[in-house]
Design an enzyme around this catalytic site. Structure first.
Site, mmCIF file in Angstrom:
data_model
loop_
_atom_site.group_PDB
_atom_site.id
_atom_site.type_symbol
_atom_site.label_atom_id
_atom_site.label_comp_id
_atom_site.label_asym_id
_atom_site.label_seq_id
_atom_site.Cartn_x
_atom_site.Cartn_y
_atom_site.Cartn_z
ATOM 1 C CG HIS A 290 42.760 -29.214 23.067
ATOM 2 N ND1 HIS A 290 44.039 -29.114 22.558
ATOM 3 C CD2 HIS A 290 42.414 -30.516 22.931
ATOM 4 C CE1 HIS A 290 44.443 -30.300 22.125
ATOM 5 N NE2 HIS A 290 43.463 -31.165 22.344
ATOM 6 C CE1 TYR B 294 12.863 -28.721 25.012
ATOM 7 C CE2 TYR B 294 14.443 -29.460 23.355
ATOM 8 C CZ TYR B 294 13.834 -28.451 24.078
ATOM 9 O OH TYR B 294 14.210 -27.141 23.842
ATOM 10 C CG HIS C 113 39.376 -34.075 20.750
ATOM 11 N ND1 HIS C 113 39.324 -33.993 22.126
ATOM 12 C CD2 HIS C 113 40.686 -33.935 20.418
ATOM 13 C CE1 HIS C 113 40.550 -33.819 22.603
ATOM 14 N NE2 HIS C 113 41.389 -33.776 21.574
ATOM 15 C CE1 TYR D 112 17.316 -28.450 31.474
ATOM 16 C CE2 TYR D 112 17.165 -27.049 33.420
ATOM 17 C CZ TYR D 112 16.965 -27.247 32.061
ATOM 18 O OH TYR D 112 16.430 -26.250 31.295
ATOM 19 C CD GLU E 250 44.199 -36.946 20.325
ATOM 20 O OE1 GLU E 250 44.169 -38.185 20.487
ATOM 21 O OE2 GLU E 250 44.638 -36.171 21.171
ATOM 22 C CG HIS F 8 43.563 -34.307 25.876
ATOM 23 N ND1 HIS F 8 44.099 -35.484 25.388
ATOM 24 C CD2 HIS F 8 43.270 -33.562 24.777
ATOM 25 C CE1 HIS F 8 44.149 -35.424 24.060
ATOM 26 N NE2 HIS F 8 43.649 -34.263 23.661
#
Length: 243
Positions: free
Chosen positions: A124, A239, A122, A143, A104, A184
């Site tokens: 799955h 925040y 990344h 939110y 990837e 994916h």
């Protein structure tokens, strides 16, 4: 026959010499890269222990200057050592290590080339992947979508490891720090590995929340409006701790 075998040996020797020369050109990791690799391996192992990936699915990367350290292809994260550091430049040329980078890699490099991100995660993740098969955008169930830059889009499906998938991902990531990849998984980026991981975990949690609320027979979950989300985005700018 003897001449043919001799020719084969010569060719093999030449290829071995070329391979050796290629590896010799790869440099050793500097101290900052070595520390970043340790953090990367810790984060990759966390994706497994927290149930965001199974086996070697998913991948993690972190950028140090012009070098992208990335998990190698097909190697269980619990087997990675400091000697397994794997790195490429922004053009994808391998500059560190001998293990093959994740398949990837096009997605990771696309993020670094087009954003100011310094880390990419990344996965799955089950709930997020399930949601990616149902909608083109995650409904505004919470939110915390504001923490990812707004409503989370779903990138159209493309074969893993392809430039097409990377292009689809970039469109879904426009003005966002995370998105879903249809059939994916997820991808999220941040200024640090911790931030990229937290965004990934938040995305999976929101997907689980929406699936849970949507599964109650006869009831439809209430959703936030875009105006309500915009108000949260403004509050999030102030925040956390100051100073």
């Amino acid at each position: 026959m003897a001449e043919q075998r001799g020719g084969e040996r010569d060719t093999g020797d030449a290829r071995e010499s070329e391979r050796g020369a290629g590896e010799a050109r790869r440099r050793s990791a500097c101290p900052e890269e070595a520390r970043a690799w340790e953090d990367l391996v810790t984060t990759a192992r966390r994706t497994v222990s927290d149930g965001l990936v199974v086996g070697t699915s998913g991948n993690v990367s972190v950028r140090v200057g012009g070098t992208v350290l990335v998990t190698p292809s097909g190697v269980p994260y619990d087997r990675l050592t400091p000697d397994d550091v794997t790195g490429v430049d922004l053009d994808g040329r391998q500059v560190l290590g001998s293990l093959v980078p994740t398949s990837e890699l096009p997605m990771h490099l696309a993020v670094y080339r087009t954003t100011g991100a310094l880390a990419v995660v990344h996965t799955h993740a089950v709930h997020a992947t399930a949601v990616s098969t149902l909608v083109s955008e995650l409904p505004l169930i919470h939110y915390m979508a504001a923490a990812l830059g707004g409503p989370v889009r779903v990138a159209p499906y493309a074969t893993y490891g392809t430039d097409e998938l990377a292009e689809n991902m970039l469109r879904a990531l426009a003005d966002r720090s995370g998105c879903l990849l249809r059939n994916h998984g997820t991808i999220a980026h941040g200024a640090t590995l911790a931030q990229a991981y937290d965004r990934t975990a938040q995305l999976e949690w929101m997907c689980r929340l929406w699936l849970t609320a949507s599964s109650v027979p006869g009831l439809t979950p209430s959703l936030l409006s875009r105006e309500q989300l915009t108000e949260v985005e403004e509050r999030l700018r102030g925040y956390g701790q100051r100073g």
